[in-house]
Write a protein that holds these residues in place. Structure first.
Motif, PDB file in Angstrom:
ATOM      1  N   THR A  44       0.819  -1.312  -0.073  1.00  0.00           N
ATOM      2  CA  THR A  44       0.010  -0.054  -0.056  1.00  0.00           C
ATOM      3  C   THR A  44       1.022   1.277   0.097  1.00  0.00           C
ATOM      4  O   THR A  44       1.012   2.148   0.946  1.00  0.00           O
ATOM      5  CB  THR A  44      -0.951  -0.034   1.246  1.00  0.00           C
ATOM      6  OG1 THR A  44      -0.160  -0.326   2.294  1.00  0.00           O
ATOM      7  CG2 THR A  44      -2.105  -1.247   1.098  1.00  0.00           C
ATOM      8  N   PRO A  45       1.444   1.473  -0.972  1.00  0.00           N
ATOM      9  CA  PRO A  45       2.718   2.575  -1.293  1.00  0.00           C
ATOM     10  C   PRO A  45       2.266   4.282  -0.934  1.00  0.00           C
ATOM     11  O   PRO A  45       2.823   4.665  -0.271  1.00  0.00           O
ATOM     12  CB  PRO A  45       3.239   2.317  -2.710  1.00  0.00           C
ATOM     13  CG  PRO A  45       2.213   1.722  -3.358  1.00  0.00           C
ATOM     14  CD  PRO A  45       1.354   0.769  -2.403  1.00  0.00           C
ATOM     15  N   VAL A  46       0.935   4.284  -1.339  1.00  0.00           N
ATOM     16  CA  VAL A  46       0.458   5.762  -1.186  1.00  0.00           C
ATOM     17  C   VAL A  46       0.398   6.083   0.138  1.00  0.00           C
ATOM     18  O   VAL A  46       0.447   6.920   0.776  1.00  0.00           O
ATOM     19  CB  VAL A  46      -0.812   5.978  -1.816  1.00  0.00           C
ATOM     20  CG1 VAL A  46      -1.306   7.216  -1.775  1.00  0.00           C
ATOM     21  CG2 VAL A  46      -0.526   5.745  -3.439  1.00  0.00           C
ATOM     22  N   HIS A  47      -0.577   5.003   0.880  1.00  0.00           N
ATOM     23  CA  HIS A  47      -0.661   5.076   2.413  1.00  0.00           C
ATOM     24  C   HIS A  47       0.569   4.994   3.150  1.00  0.00           C
ATOM     25  O   HIS A  47       0.792   5.943   4.193  1.00  0.00           O
ATOM     26  CB  HIS A  47      -1.772   3.956   3.003  1.00  0.00           C
ATOM     27  CG  HIS A  47      -3.217   4.345   2.272  1.00  0.00           C
ATOM     28  ND1 HIS A  47      -3.326   4.484   1.248  1.00  0.00           N
ATOM     29  CD2 HIS A  47      -4.143   4.814   3.162  1.00  0.00           C
ATOM     30  CE1 HIS A  47      -4.987   4.405   1.071  1.00  0.00           C
ATOM     31  NE2 HIS A  47      -5.223   4.704   2.213  1.00  0.00           N
ATOM     32  N   ARG A  48       1.421   4.269   2.579  1.00  0.00           N
ATOM     33  CA  ARG A  48       2.940   4.208   3.317  1.00  0.00           C
ATOM     34  C   ARG A  48       3.690   5.372   3.223  1.00  0.00           C
ATOM     35  O   ARG A  48       4.038   5.854   4.587  1.00  0.00           O
ATOM     36  CB  ARG A  48       3.463   3.065   2.931  1.00  0.00           C
ATOM     37  CG  ARG A  48       4.900   3.174   3.329  1.00  0.00           C
ATOM     38  CD  ARG A  48       5.801   2.073   2.393  1.00  0.00           C
ATOM     39  NE  ARG A  48       5.894   2.806   1.205  1.00  0.00           N
ATOM     40  CZ  ARG A  48       6.272   2.395   0.056  1.00  0.00           C
ATOM     41  NH1 ARG A  48       6.688   1.195  -0.122  1.00  0.00           N
ATOM     42  NH2 ARG A  48       6.519   3.123  -1.067  1.00  0.00           N
ATOM     43  N   ASP A  49       3.624   6.084   2.051  1.00  0.00           N
ATOM     44  CA  ASP A  49       4.533   7.149   1.839  1.00  0.00           C
ATOM     45  C   ASP A  49       3.707   8.267   2.802  1.00  0.00           C
ATOM     46  O   ASP A  49       4.619   9.405   3.067  1.00  0.00           O
ATOM     47  CB  ASP A  49       4.427   7.390   0.483  1.00  0.00           C
ATOM     48  CG  ASP A  49       5.702   6.406  -0.104  1.00  0.00           C
ATOM     49  OD1 ASP A  49       6.279   5.573   0.691  1.00  0.00           O
ATOM     50  OD2 ASP A  49       5.797   6.342  -1.481  1.00  0.00           O
ATOM     51  N   ASN A  50       2.458   8.600   2.785  1.00  0.00           N
ATOM     52  CA  ASN A  50       1.636   9.601   3.291  1.00  0.00           C
ATOM     53  C   ASN A  50       2.069   9.597   4.752  1.00  0.00           C
ATOM     54  O   ASN A  50       2.312  10.647   5.624  1.00  0.00           O
ATOM     55  CB  ASN A  50       0.389   9.470   3.114  1.00  0.00           C
ATOM     56  CG  ASN A  50      -0.630  10.367   4.017  1.00  0.00           C
ATOM     57  OD1 ASN A  50      -0.581  11.481   3.972  1.00  0.00           O
ATOM     58  ND2 ASN A  50      -1.314   9.609   4.977  1.00  0.00           N
ATOM     59  N   PHE A  51       1.965   8.127   5.470  1.00  0.00           N
ATOM     60  CA  PHE A  51       2.260   8.130   6.820  1.00  0.00           C
ATOM     61  C   PHE A  51       3.786   8.528   7.179  1.00  0.00           C
ATOM     62  O   PHE A  51       4.043   9.167   8.384  1.00  0.00           O
ATOM     63  CB  PHE A  51       2.070   6.743   7.182  1.00  0.00           C
ATOM     64  CG  PHE A  51       2.003   6.304   8.629  1.00  0.00           C
ATOM     65  CD1 PHE A  51       0.774   6.914   9.427  1.00  0.00           C
ATOM     66  CD2 PHE A  51       3.062   5.664   9.435  1.00  0.00           C
ATOM     67  CE1 PHE A  51       0.842   6.625  10.644  1.00  0.00           C
ATOM     68  CE2 PHE A  51       2.877   5.505  10.639  1.00  0.00           C
ATOM     69  CZ  PHE A  51       1.682   5.900  11.516  1.00  0.00           C
TER      70      PHE A  51
END
Length: 221
Positions: A44-51
């Motif tokens: 889940t790269p988008v959520h990971r990077d946002n976090f």
């Protein structure tokens, strides 16, 4: 048409291979009740990077775990009301499209993003929760599959029967990590005194730190 299908299959295979090869990143969550180590999912790269971006900017350090519901979830970050009633959202506050991965599910200790009731099931960027949950029988899981249009694998069913979780949230809220050390923090936080809405009497502050590989390896040993 066949060429297009083959190309899509190759791209998907490449993405899966990339996720598998990429090293996971870890975040340490500290609270008055103790700490835990969270592994972030590469699937889940988008959520990971946002976090990660918010952790690096110390955004969450100015927030609390404001909604503590034993046998359900421990929610922190920005409250719903800031999204629903705020006339002007902060730059960090917006919605991101869901990243539902069938293999990632809401077993106890999982970390996922909160959201409102939007039809697209997009996540709030600045709100997350840790799953406490409870155990379920196969009959209960059957009913949840029908009501929420989910499908649980044998592995998922076993997890929900033994360690518990919140299966009705699967494929409706994006999971992006899980506690890999210090899962007893869940019991410590859910033991604090709260009102009927789950608001703690004493604020449960948080401090989040993105660890280096060496720091994470040291804790995991």
């Amino acid at each position: 048409m066949k060429k297009s299908i083959l190309l899509m299959a190759l791209i998907w295979g490449f993405c899966i291979s990339t996720f598998a090869q990429q090293k996971n990143q870890y975040v340490k969550i500290e609270t008055p009740q103790g700490w835990c180590l969270v592994k972030l999912y590469n699937e889940t790269p988008v959520h990971r990077d946002n976090f990660i971006k918010l952790v690096k900017s110390h955004y969450f350090d100015a927030t609390t775990f404001n909604r503590i519901l034993k046998n359900f979830v421990i929610q922190g970050g920005d409250q719903d009301s800031l999204y629903e009633k705020g006339h002007v959202l902060k730059p960090e506050m917006y919605w991101i499209a869901p990243e539902f991965v069938p293999e990632l599910y809401h077993h106890r200790g999982v970390v996922a993003m909160g959201r409102d009731g939007n039809a697209a099931e997009s996540s709030f960027t600045t709100q997350f929760y840790i799953v406490d949950g409870k155990t379920y029988t196969d009959e209960q899981l059957d009913a949840i599959e029908i009501k929420y249009k989910n499908h649980f694998t044998a592995e998922q069913r076993n997890a929900y029967r033994t360690i518990g979780g919140t299966p009705r949230l699967d494929q409706h809220y994006t999971v992006f990590g899980e506690i890999v050390k210090g899962i007893d923090l869940i019991d410590k936080i859910t033991a604090v005194k709260v009102d009927k809405a789950g608001n703690p009497d004493t604020p449960v502050w948080m401090k989040l730190t993105l660890l280096t590989d060496k720091e994470a390896d040291k804790i995991l040993k």
